[in-house]
Write a protein that holds these residues in place. Structure first.
Motif, PDB file in Angstrom:
ATOM      1  N   GLN A  56       0.850  -1.190   0.000  1.00  0.00           N
ATOM      2  CA  GLN A  56       0.000   0.000   0.000  1.00  0.00           C
ATOM      3  C   GLN A  56       0.880   1.231   0.000  1.00  0.00           C
ATOM      4  O   GLN A  56       1.652   1.459   0.944  1.00  0.00           O
ATOM      5  N   ALA A  57       0.765   1.987  -1.070  1.00  0.00           N
ATOM      6  CA  ALA A  57       1.494   3.244  -1.189  1.00  0.00           C
ATOM      7  C   ALA A  57       0.630   4.370  -0.627  1.00  0.00           C
ATOM      8  O   ALA A  57      -0.602   4.246  -0.562  1.00  0.00           O
ATOM      9  N   PRO A  58       1.243   5.480  -0.229  1.00  0.00           N
ATOM     10  CA  PRO A  58       0.481   6.602   0.312  1.00  0.00           C
ATOM     11  C   PRO A  58      -0.607   7.060  -0.652  1.00  0.00           C
ATOM     12  O   PRO A  58      -0.350   7.275  -1.837  1.00  0.00           O
ATOM     13  N   GLY A  59      -1.826   7.163  -0.155  1.00  0.00           N
ATOM     14  CA  GLY A  59      -2.933   7.632  -0.962  1.00  0.00           C
ATOM     15  C   GLY A  59      -3.508   6.620  -1.925  1.00  0.00           C
ATOM     16  O   GLY A  59      -4.385   6.955  -2.731  1.00  0.00           O
ATOM     17  N   LYS A  60      -3.008   5.405  -1.863  1.00  0.00           N
ATOM     18  CA  LYS A  60      -3.495   4.367  -2.782  1.00  0.00           C
ATOM     19  C   LYS A  60      -4.060   3.189  -2.004  1.00  0.00           C
ATOM     20  O   LYS A  60      -3.787   3.018  -0.819  1.00  0.00           O
ATOM     21  N   GLU A  61      -4.860   2.379  -2.696  1.00  0.00           N
ATOM     22  CA  GLU A  61      -5.411   1.194  -2.070  1.00  0.00           C
ATOM     23  C   GLU A  61      -4.350   0.100  -1.991  1.00  0.00           C
ATOM     24  O   GLU A  61      -3.405   0.063  -2.780  1.00  0.00           O
ATOM     25  N   ARG A  62      -4.561  -0.780  -1.039  1.00  0.00           N
ATOM     26  CA  ARG A  62      -3.677  -1.922  -0.918  1.00  0.00           C
ATOM     27  C   ARG A  62      -3.867  -2.836  -2.128  1.00  0.00           C
ATOM     28  O   ARG A  62      -5.000  -3.068  -2.557  1.00  0.00           O
ATOM     29  N   GLU A  63      -2.762  -3.354  -2.651  1.00  0.00           N
ATOM     30  CA  GLU A  63      -2.832  -4.196  -3.836  1.00  0.00           C
ATOM     31  C   GLU A  63      -2.021  -5.465  -3.650  1.00  0.00           C
ATOM     32  O   GLU A  63      -1.014  -5.482  -2.936  1.00  0.00           O
ATOM     33  N   LEU A  64      -2.470  -6.514  -4.337  1.00  0.00           N
ATOM     34  CA  LEU A  64      -1.736  -7.779  -4.333  1.00  0.00           C
ATOM     35  C   LEU A  64      -0.478  -7.634  -5.164  1.00  0.00           C
ATOM     36  O   LEU A  64      -0.513  -7.124  -6.291  1.00  0.00           O
ATOM     37  N   VAL A  65       0.630  -8.114  -4.616  1.00  0.00           N
ATOM     38  CA  VAL A  65       1.900  -8.104  -5.320  1.00  0.00           C
ATOM     39  C   VAL A  65       2.217  -9.492  -5.857  1.00  0.00           C
ATOM     40  O   VAL A  65       2.535  -9.667  -7.041  1.00  0.00           O
ATOM     41  N   ALA A  66       2.144 -10.497  -4.984  1.00  0.00           N
ATOM     42  CA  ALA A  66       2.481 -11.858  -5.383  1.00  0.00           C
ATOM     43  C   ALA A  66       1.854 -12.827  -4.406  1.00  0.00           C
ATOM     44  O   ALA A  66       1.640 -12.492  -3.239  1.00  0.00           O
ATOM     45  N   ASP A  98       1.021  -7.654 -12.642  1.00  0.00           N
ATOM     46  CA  ASP A  98       1.723  -7.342 -13.883  1.00  0.00           C
ATOM     47  C   ASP A  98       2.885  -6.379 -13.651  1.00  0.00           C
ATOM     48  O   ASP A  98       3.921  -6.453 -14.311  1.00  0.00           O
ATOM     49  N   SER A  99       2.717  -5.488 -12.705  1.00  0.00           N
ATOM     50  CA  SER A  99       3.721  -4.450 -12.463  1.00  0.00           C
ATOM     51  C   SER A  99       5.026  -4.993 -11.900  1.00  0.00           C
ATOM     52  O   SER A  99       6.046  -4.296 -11.934  1.00  0.00           O
ATOM     53  N   VAL A 100       5.014  -6.214 -11.381  1.00  0.00           N
ATOM     54  CA  VAL A 100       6.226  -6.759 -10.764  1.00  0.00           C
ATOM     55  C   VAL A 100       6.736  -8.011 -11.464  1.00  0.00           C
ATOM     56  O   VAL A 100       7.798  -8.525 -11.101  1.00  0.00           O
ATOM     57  N   LYS A 101       6.017  -8.501 -12.453  1.00  0.00           N
ATOM     58  CA  LYS A 101       6.445  -9.711 -13.153  1.00  0.00           C
ATOM     59  C   LYS A 101       7.825  -9.525 -13.746  1.00  0.00           C
ATOM     60  O   LYS A 101       8.118  -8.504 -14.365  1.00  0.00           O
ATOM     61  N   GLY A 102       8.666 -10.527 -13.537  1.00  0.00           N
ATOM     62  CA  GLY A 102      10.027 -10.467 -14.049  1.00  0.00           C
ATOM     63  C   GLY A 102      10.999  -9.759 -13.126  1.00  0.00           C
ATOM     64  O   GLY A 102      12.210  -9.813 -13.344  1.00  0.00           O
ATOM     65  N   ARG A 103      10.481  -9.076 -12.109  1.00  0.00           N
ATOM     66  CA  ARG A 103      11.351  -8.358 -11.175  1.00  0.00           C
ATOM     67  C   ARG A 103      11.287  -8.937  -9.764  1.00  0.00           C
ATOM     68  O   ARG A 103      12.284  -8.949  -9.045  1.00  0.00           O
ATOM     69  N   PHE A 104      10.108  -9.403  -9.362  1.00  0.00           N
ATOM     70  CA  PHE A 104       9.908  -9.926  -8.016  1.00  0.00           C
ATOM     71  C   PHE A 104       9.719 -11.438  -8.083  1.00  0.00           C
ATOM     72  O   PHE A 104       9.141 -11.967  -9.039  1.00  0.00           O
ATOM     73  N   THR A 105      10.177 -12.113  -7.036  1.00  0.00           N
ATOM     74  CA  THR A 105       9.995 -13.550  -6.922  1.00  0.00           C
ATOM     75  C   THR A 105       9.525 -13.895  -5.514  1.00  0.00           C
ATOM     76  O   THR A 105      10.177 -13.513  -4.535  1.00  0.00           O
ATOM     77  N   ILE A 106       8.418 -14.614  -5.433  1.00  0.00           N
ATOM     78  CA  ILE A 106       7.912 -15.067  -4.144  1.00  0.00           C
ATOM     79  C   ILE A 106       8.321 -16.520  -3.950  1.00  0.00           C
ATOM     80  O   ILE A 106       8.323 -17.312  -4.895  1.00  0.00           O
ATOM     81  N   THR A 126       8.213 -19.793   6.635  1.00  0.00           N
ATOM     82  CA  THR A 126       8.557 -18.466   6.149  1.00  0.00           C
ATOM     83  C   THR A 126       8.178 -18.305   4.682  1.00  0.00           C
ATOM     84  O   THR A 126       8.138 -19.272   3.920  1.00  0.00           O
ATOM     85  N   VAL A 127       7.906 -17.078   4.318  1.00  0.00           N
ATOM     86  CA  VAL A 127       7.672 -16.724   2.929  1.00  0.00           C
ATOM     87  C   VAL A 127       8.514 -15.492   2.632  1.00  0.00           C
ATOM     88  O   VAL A 127       8.650 -14.602   3.477  1.00  0.00           O
ATOM     89  N   ALA A 128       9.100 -15.470   1.469  1.00  0.00           N
ATOM     90  CA  ALA A 128      10.006 -14.384   1.108  1.00  0.00           C
ATOM     91  C   ALA A 128       9.554 -13.724  -0.191  1.00  0.00           C
ATOM     92  O   ALA A 128       8.849 -14.318  -1.000  1.00  0.00           O
ATOM     93  N   LEU A 129       9.980 -12.485  -0.342  1.00  0.00           N
ATOM     94  CA  LEU A 129       9.746 -11.751  -1.585  1.00  0.00           C
ATOM     95  C   LEU A 129      11.068 -11.121  -1.998  1.00  0.00           C
ATOM     96  O   LEU A 129      11.549 -10.195  -1.330  1.00  0.00           O
ATOM     97  N   GLN A 130      11.666 -11.639  -3.049  1.00  0.00           N
ATOM     98  CA  GLN A 130      12.883 -11.071  -3.594  1.00  0.00           C
ATOM     99  C   GLN A 130      12.493 -10.012  -4.606  1.00  0.00           C
ATOM    100  O   GLN A 130      11.770 -10.294  -5.563  1.00  0.00           O
ATOM    101  N   MET A 131      12.957  -8.790  -4.374  1.00  0.00           N
ATOM    102  CA  MET A 131      12.579  -7.671  -5.217  1.00  0.00           C
ATOM    103  C   MET A 131      13.824  -7.115  -5.892  1.00  0.00           C
ATOM    104  O   MET A 131      14.749  -6.661  -5.206  1.00  0.00           O
ATOM    105  N   ASN A 132      13.847  -7.166  -7.205  1.00  0.00           N
ATOM    106  CA  ASN A 132      14.965  -6.656  -7.994  1.00  0.00           C
ATOM    107  C   ASN A 132      14.509  -5.502  -8.881  1.00  0.00           C
ATOM    108  O   ASN A 132      13.315  -5.300  -9.093  1.00  0.00           O
ATOM    109  N   SER A 133      15.474  -4.766  -9.372  1.00  0.00           N
ATOM    110  CA  SER A 133      15.198  -3.644 -10.285  1.00  0.00           C
ATOM    111  C   SER A 133      14.126  -2.726  -9.719  1.00  0.00           C
ATOM    112  O   SER A 133      13.172  -2.345 -10.407  1.00  0.00           O
ATOM    113  N   LEU A 134      14.300  -2.368  -8.473  1.00  0.00           N
ATOM    114  CA  LEU A 134      13.297  -1.540  -7.792  1.00  0.00           C
ATOM    115  C   LEU A 134      13.255  -0.140  -8.369  1.00  0.00           C
ATOM    116  O   LEU A 134      14.283   0.422  -8.778  1.00  0.00           O
TER     117      LEU A 134
END
Length: 119
Positions: A38-48, A61-69, A77-85
């Motif tokens: 959830q970014a400031p002023g925006k609704e919470r959204e699913l990432v992965a 769609d906004s994170v495909k190819g950059r993030f890995t769950i 545990t669950v992890a989120l690897q975020m690249n090319s931020l």
């Protein structure tokens, strides 16, 4: 029940971060785990999301190819690897657990961890 996120912080554009969520108090492997933001002023959204059995994944769609769950059912545990931020990835990131059975929906949220992408 607890979901505790960690790994957030400040990173420069193009950089990487790895978020982790430690779960306790429920049968972790039976739950679909997901990351939301959830970014400031925006609704919470699913990432992965990642299923409990089989580990099938789904991404915004906004994170495909950059993030890995990923998940480790042995360590709960669950992890989120975020690249090319990019600055557009700046948000509070939340971990969520879901299971739907004949009794209904069980859903748990973590407290969130801040990710800021800025130079």
């Amino acid at each position: 029940v607890q979901l505790v996120e960690s790994g957030g912080g400040l990173v420069q554009p193009g950089g990487s971060l790895r978020l982790s969520c430690a779960a306790s108090g429920f049968t972790f492997s039976s739950y679909t785990m997901s990351w939301h933001r959830q970014a400031p002023g925006k609704e919470r959204e699913l990432v992965a999301a990642i299923s409990g059995v089989g580990g099938s994944t789904d991404y915004a769609d906004s994170v495909k190819g950059r993030f890995t769950i990923s998940r480790d059912n042995a360590k709960n545990t669950v992890a989120l690897q975020m690249n090319s931020l990019s600055p557009e990835d700046t948000a509070v990131y939340y971990c969520r657990a879901d299971r739907r059975d004949r009794r209904g929906l069980s859903q748990y949220w973590g407290q969130g961890t801040q990710v800021t992408v800025s130079s």
